[in-house]
Design a protein around this motif. Structure first.
Motif, PDB file in Angstrom:
ATOM      1  N   ALA A  43       0.809  -1.214   0.000  1.00 50.02           N
ATOM      2  CA  ALA A  43       0.000   0.000   0.000  1.00 50.02           C
ATOM      3  C   ALA A  43       0.842   1.264   0.000  1.00 50.02           C
ATOM      4  O   ALA A  43       0.518   2.239  -0.680  1.00 50.02           O
ATOM      5  N   LEU A  44       1.936   1.265   0.756  1.00 54.20           N
ATOM      6  CA  LEU A  44       2.697   2.490   0.972  1.00 54.20           C
ATOM      7  C   LEU A  44       3.785   2.740  -0.060  1.00 54.20           C
ATOM      8  O   LEU A  44       4.068   3.900  -0.406  1.00 54.20           O
ATOM      9  N   ALA A  45       4.426   1.699  -0.557  1.00 50.96           N
ATOM     10  CA  ALA A  45       5.582   1.907  -1.443  1.00 50.96           C
ATOM     11  C   ALA A  45       5.747   0.801  -2.474  1.00 50.96           C
ATOM     12  O   ALA A  45       6.824   0.632  -3.021  1.00 50.96           O
ATOM     13  N   GLY A  46       4.686   0.042  -2.726  1.00 51.62           N
ATOM     14  CA  GLY A  46       4.794  -1.076  -3.645  1.00 51.62           C
ATOM     15  C   GLY A  46       3.673  -1.084  -4.668  1.00 51.62           C
ATOM     16  O   GLY A  46       3.440  -0.108  -5.375  1.00 51.62           O
ATOM     17  N   HIS A 151      25.271   5.495  -1.479  1.00 55.28           N
ATOM     18  CA  HIS A 151      24.844   6.421  -2.527  1.00 55.28           C
ATOM     19  C   HIS A 151      23.677   5.867  -3.351  1.00 55.28           C
ATOM     20  O   HIS A 151      23.189   6.561  -4.255  1.00 55.28           O
ATOM     21  N   ILE A 152      23.265   4.640  -3.054  1.00 54.54           N
ATOM     22  CA  ILE A 152      22.213   3.986  -3.836  1.00 54.54           C
ATOM     23  C   ILE A 152      20.870   4.162  -3.129  1.00 54.54           C
ATOM     24  O   ILE A 152      20.755   3.890  -1.935  1.00 54.54           O
ATOM     25  N   VAL A 153      19.851   4.613  -3.862  1.00 49.83           N
ATOM     26  CA  VAL A 153      18.532   4.809  -3.274  1.00 49.83           C
ATOM     27  C   VAL A 153      17.694   3.545  -3.454  1.00 49.83           C
ATOM     28  O   VAL A 153      17.928   2.738  -4.356  1.00 49.83           O
ATOM     29  N   THR A 154      16.695   3.378  -2.595  1.00 47.44           N
ATOM     30  CA  THR A 154      15.806   2.224  -2.660  1.00 47.44           C
ATOM     31  C   THR A 154      14.615   2.523  -3.562  1.00 47.44           C
ATOM     32  O   THR A 154      14.390   3.657  -3.996  1.00 47.44           O
ATOM     33  N   SER A 155      13.813   1.481  -3.809  1.00 41.02           N
ATOM     34  CA  SER A 155      12.592   1.671  -4.590  1.00 41.02           C
ATOM     35  C   SER A 155      11.634   2.620  -3.882  1.00 41.02           C
ATOM     36  O   SER A 155      10.921   3.395  -4.526  1.00 41.02           O
TER      37      SER A 155
END
Length: 455
Positions: A43-46, A151-155
């Motif tokens: 619901a929040l980030a997928g 330095h890598i961002v997540t989905s």
């Protein structure tokens, strides 16, 4: 000491489903959530959150394909406006989740759950005891063994960006990378540079290799470079962005690096050893009834070593709840069958599959027949200017469908038709006959042409 019949750990779609199911059957239920934002990744980030972007992407993509066919110019888009629409939805999820649970009479505890023994949890200052536990703690982005990982961002970060930069490098060639690359290709700057880098010899490993290659070709038409066999060594921050090193003398300059390499089960901190629950890097080991190595503890959703899809999590939750109720009150025990689980990539065109791939059938020496076509030029696809439509349907000597793969728009409808045929053991020739009277013309009505090879 608070005592319950069932305690659920995790408030995502699986946790909520099982909690409401067992509570509705009269079992005293509590749910524990450590996040400040209850509601789960879907619901929040997928799956729910990303669809706000995909709906716009699909409109942009289709409009682009229809330039010169009735559409004069592509629509103007604004990433930040889509973001605000998504946020309007997600802002209400945490409070709505808690209100829904408590309104149903389910006790809600906020804090990190840790097993003290096989029937006791410690949550902040509270000790909670139960006859049954259901672990639905979800999964988090995989931590990458790369120098400069910070330095890598997540989905999740990607879906919170205020705007898209011109150059984006996705680490890993899975669901997340392909979907988000297609988002960036349609909603990002015109002079974009998008790269998907996969360490293995090909991306989307669980999918059919021939169909994946067709998706790669479709992606290339939108300016997405998909590169396999990349040994990503490091990410370095420079004055004008980042440099992704992939071997001696090889590198990519980019403005953003995104972790699309998959997710791992959230089990750290649960102290599963104290509960006698076996687990591995894949997640918590479960049987077909969703029981762990401790018969009173179940695991469902992304934390289980099964299939990480939201609807699979829901189904697992229903099965676990049914089996707990059956243990208490008698009744039929249920099991999960993963043989006909559909998977759909929200790229454009979409890639959907259900059942076996041709690669796996060959590896297992299974006899099969195939109906396949690429770059399909049927009127349904000519009308929308889609050049890369394709399908592959695989059936055994008895005409039972073993697997199906679609590169199309509206692929979910095609998948569901085939999935129901597989579940109900409807052979391909009989499915052809049943589908003749299908709303026409539509993607679903085209399935009779796809099945004609099995007549």
């Amino acid at each position: 000491m608070n005592e319950y019949d069932v305690i659920v750990i995790g408030s995502g779609t699986a946790g909520q489903t099982v909690a409401h199911d067992v509570n509705g059957k009269g079992l005293k239920t509590a749910l524990v959530e450590k996040s400040d934002y209850p509601g789960g990744v879907c619901a929040l980030a997928g799956c729910q959150a990303k669809k706000w972007f995909y709906e716009v992407v699909e409109t942009v993509a289709r409009s682009g394909h229809l330039i010169g066919k009735g559409v004069v110019s592509p629509p103007e888009t604004l990433w930040s406006a889509v973001l605000e629409q998504k946020n309007r939805f997600t802002r209400g999820v945490p409070d709505g989740t808690v209100e829904g649970l408590m309104g149903a009479g389910i006790d809600f505890f906020e804090g990190e759950a840790r097993f003290v023994d096989q029937n006791t949890l410690q949550v902040a200052e509270d000790r909670l005891k139960a006859k049954y536990f259901v672990i639905a703690s979800g999964a988090s982005p995989m931590k990458l063994p790369i120098d400069g990982n910070e330095h890598i961002v997540t989905s999740t970060d990607f879906l919170e960006l205020e705007s898209l930069p011109r150059r984006i490098f996705f680490v890993g060639g899975g669901f997340i990378s392909f979907e988000f690359a297609h988002f960036a290709a349609r909603l990002g700057p015109q002079d974009r540079e998008i790269v998907v880098g996969e360490a293995a010899d090909r991306p989307l490993g669980p999918f059919d290799s021939e169909m994946v290659e067709l998706l790669i070709q479709a992606s290339a038409d939108e300016g997405i470079r998909v590169l396999a066999g990349l040994d990503i060594k490091a990410v370095e921050k420079h004055e004008n962005g980042f440099v992704v090193s992939t071997g001696p003398g090889k590198s990519f300059e980019t403005d953003l690096v995104v972790n699309g390499a998959g997710r791992f089960a959230n089990v750290d901190g649960l102290n599963l050893e104290a509960a006698g629950v076996e687990f591995s890097k894949r997640g918590i080991a479960v049987d077909s009834r969703m029981r762990t190595s401790n018969e009173h503890i179940y695991a469902v959703g992304d934390c289980a070593a099964t299939v990480q899809l939201a609807r699979v999590a829901d189904f697992e939750a229903h099965v676990a709840a049914d089996n707990i109720v059956a243990e208490e009150n008698g009744g039929k025990k249920e099991a999960v069958d993963y043989s006909a689980v559909p998977a759909l990539l929200f790229t454009y065109p979409q890639y959907g599959m259900v059942g076996r791939t041709e690669d796996s059938l060959k590896a297992d020496n299974v006899d099969y027949r195939k109906s396949f076509s690429k770059n399909v030029r049927w009127p349904t696809y000519k009308r929308i200017g889609m050049k890369h439509a394709a399908y592959k349907i695989l059936a055994g000597p008895d005409n039972q469908i073993l697997g199906a793969h679609f590169l199309s728009d509206n692929a979910s409808g095609l998948l569901q038709i085939v999935r129901l045929a597989m579940v109900n053991r409807i052979p391909a020739d009989e499915l052809h006959r049943q589908c003749i009277v299908t709303p026409y013309p539509s993607r679903e009505s085209d399935i009779i042409y796809m099945l004609s090879a099995f007549m």
